[in-house]
Structures are given as structure tokens and as C-alpha cells.
Design an enzyme around this catalytic site. Structure first.
Site, short mmCIF file in Angstrom:
data_model
loop_
_atom_site.label_atom_id
_atom_site.label_comp_id
_atom_site.label_asym_id
_atom_site.label_seq_id
_atom_site.Cartn_x
_atom_site.Cartn_y
_atom_site.Cartn_z
CG HIS A 1 -2.13 -0.85 1.08
ND1 HIS A 1 -2.12 -2.18 1.42
CD2 HIS A 1 -3.39 -0.59 0.62
CE1 HIS A 1 -3.32 -2.70 1.19
NE2 HIS A 1 -4.10 -1.76 0.70
CE LYS B 1 -4.09 -0.30 4.58
NZ LYS B 1 -5.36 0.40 4.76
#
Length: 233
Positions: free
Chosen positions: A131, A135
Site C-alpha cells: 500500500h 496507510k
């Protein structure tokens, strides 16, 4: 449909864009840990708030008879508590670790493959999720869902993001650039490899899935998942 956005970060803004394109109305945009808002003006609430405020946001919706769907991770130790409140109040609640239609189909593939590979000797299970660097949670809620499905169908007892022992499933967590989300699971032996992968190109799929869930949940009572929305039970 009048929508309350509980959490107005990147996902909240992406959901707002899709909602307006589908001729829905945004009547609330809550960007901080604040319960001083009138949730009753909304037909449905979509929660992508912080782990610290998600429980109170969801509880507030249920107690005010506003259907609520949530994609916030990091608060799930209190999930069963919310379910009890929802049943007691005859409310409407849906949680999904990921609202993307593609990811929910990927969940089904993952579970089916795990069942097929159960007790197949010589294969090592490997899992990786990537990600963007912003995040906050690691692993992702999606990765945890995938891992739990595998654990249900293997001799592994837990998952770990650190160097695991032989009874643990290792989730290799990567954070780089602006990657929306990639999840990959493979079964490797000395002679071959079986691999499944889901790669999101942008947040549009997540946002669209949240709107689809919000449209579906209106007029229903109970606790639901995306399996119910997509009719893939």
C-alpha cells in the site's frame, strides 16, 4: 439518497465524488473525532473515520436509526459489541474490510483455493500486501481477511508480519509510493507455484463499492457483509 460521510480523508473524498456522479446528496462531512452532529438528516452513513472514533460513530448511527456501513479498520475488537447493539436496537449495520467488488470476488477465490490446498504436502503459503506510504495500519484489513480465510483451511494457527514460526502465516507488508493496494497469495513448492493476485489501480473501486452497499442497505434491518450485497454467499 442523503449520505453522511463520517471521515473525510482520501476515501471520504473519493466516495463523495462517486456519490455526486450518481446524483446522491452529501448532507454531512465529519473530518474529526466529533459526535456533535445531527446524523438524523442522513438516509445512510458511510464511515471511513479513525479507529478511535469508528465505534462511537457507528453506535451513534444505530441508536438514531440511521443505516451505517463502515470500512474503518483498527477497531474490530469491539465489532461483537456493535453487533449486539445493532440487534438490540433493530438497527442496520454493514462492515467490510474492503468494499471493492473485485476484492470481494478475490476473497471468494482465496477461500476456495485455500480449501483446495488444504493438506497438500510440499507447498509453502506466502502472502504479500503493498500500500501507499500514508496507510496507518499494517497489515491492511483486506490482508487480515485473506489471512483469516487461509488460517481456517490450513494447519497455521496465526498470522504475523514479523519473522514467523512454522505455525504462523507470514504477511509481507510493504509501504511504497502511492500504491492504492495490491494483495498477492502464492503456494510454492520445489516444482511449481500457484498464485492469485488483486491489484487496485485507484480508489475508484473502493468508493463505488461503498456507494453500491449504501444503496443496497436502505430499507433493510440487521447485520450484513458485502457477500449479502453482491449475492455471493
Amino acid at each position: 439518497m442523503k449520505i453522511a460521510l463520517l471521515g473525510y480523508g482520501k476515501m471520504g473524498k473519493a466516495i463523495e465524488k462517486i456519490a455526486l456522479e450518481n446524483e446522491h446528496e452529501i448532507v454531512l462531512k465529519i473530518d474529526k473525532d466529533d459526535l456533535l452532529y445531527d446524523i438524523k438528516k442522513a438516509d445512510v452513513a458511510i464511515d471511513f473515520s479513525s479507529p478511535e472514533s469508528a465505534f462511537d460513530n457507528i453506535k451513534n448511527c444505530i441508536e438514531n436509526s440511521v443505516p451505517v456501513i463502515s470500512g474503518t479498520t483498527g477497531w474490530l475488537k469491539r465489532y461483537d459489541e456493535i453487533v449486539k447493539i445493532c440487534h438490540k436496537k433493530k438497527g442496520t449495520f454493514l462492515y467490510a474490510s474492503n468494499f471493492s467488488v473485485g476484492v470481494n470476488l478475490f476473497f471468494k477465490l482465496n477461500k476456495y483455493l485455500a480449501k483446495l490446498m488444504q493438506n497438500k504436502k510440499g507447498y509453502e503459503i506466502l502472502m504479500e500486501e503493498t500500500h501507499h506510504i500514508h496507510k496507518l495500519d499494517a497489515p491492511s484489513g483486506t490482508a487480515i481477511t485473506l489471512a483469516e480465510q487461509i488460517l481456517e483451511n490450513s494447519d497455521k494457527t496465526n498470522w504475523s508480519i514479523k519473522r514467523p514460526n512454522e505455525n504462523e502465516l507470514f504477511i509481507n507488508v510493504k509501504r511504497k509510493g502511492e500504491v492504492p493496494g495490491t494483495h498477492e497469495i502464492s503456494y510454492q513448492s520445489t516444482v511449481d507455484e500457484i498464485k492469485i493476485k488483486h491489484e487496485a489501480f485507484n480508489r475508484g473501486g473502493f468508493a463505488l463499492g461503498a456507494i453500491i452497499a449504501a444503496e443496497w442497505i436502505i430499507g433493510r434491518t440487521g447485520v450484513f457483509t458485502m457477500d449479502d450485497v453482491l449475492q455471493i454467499n
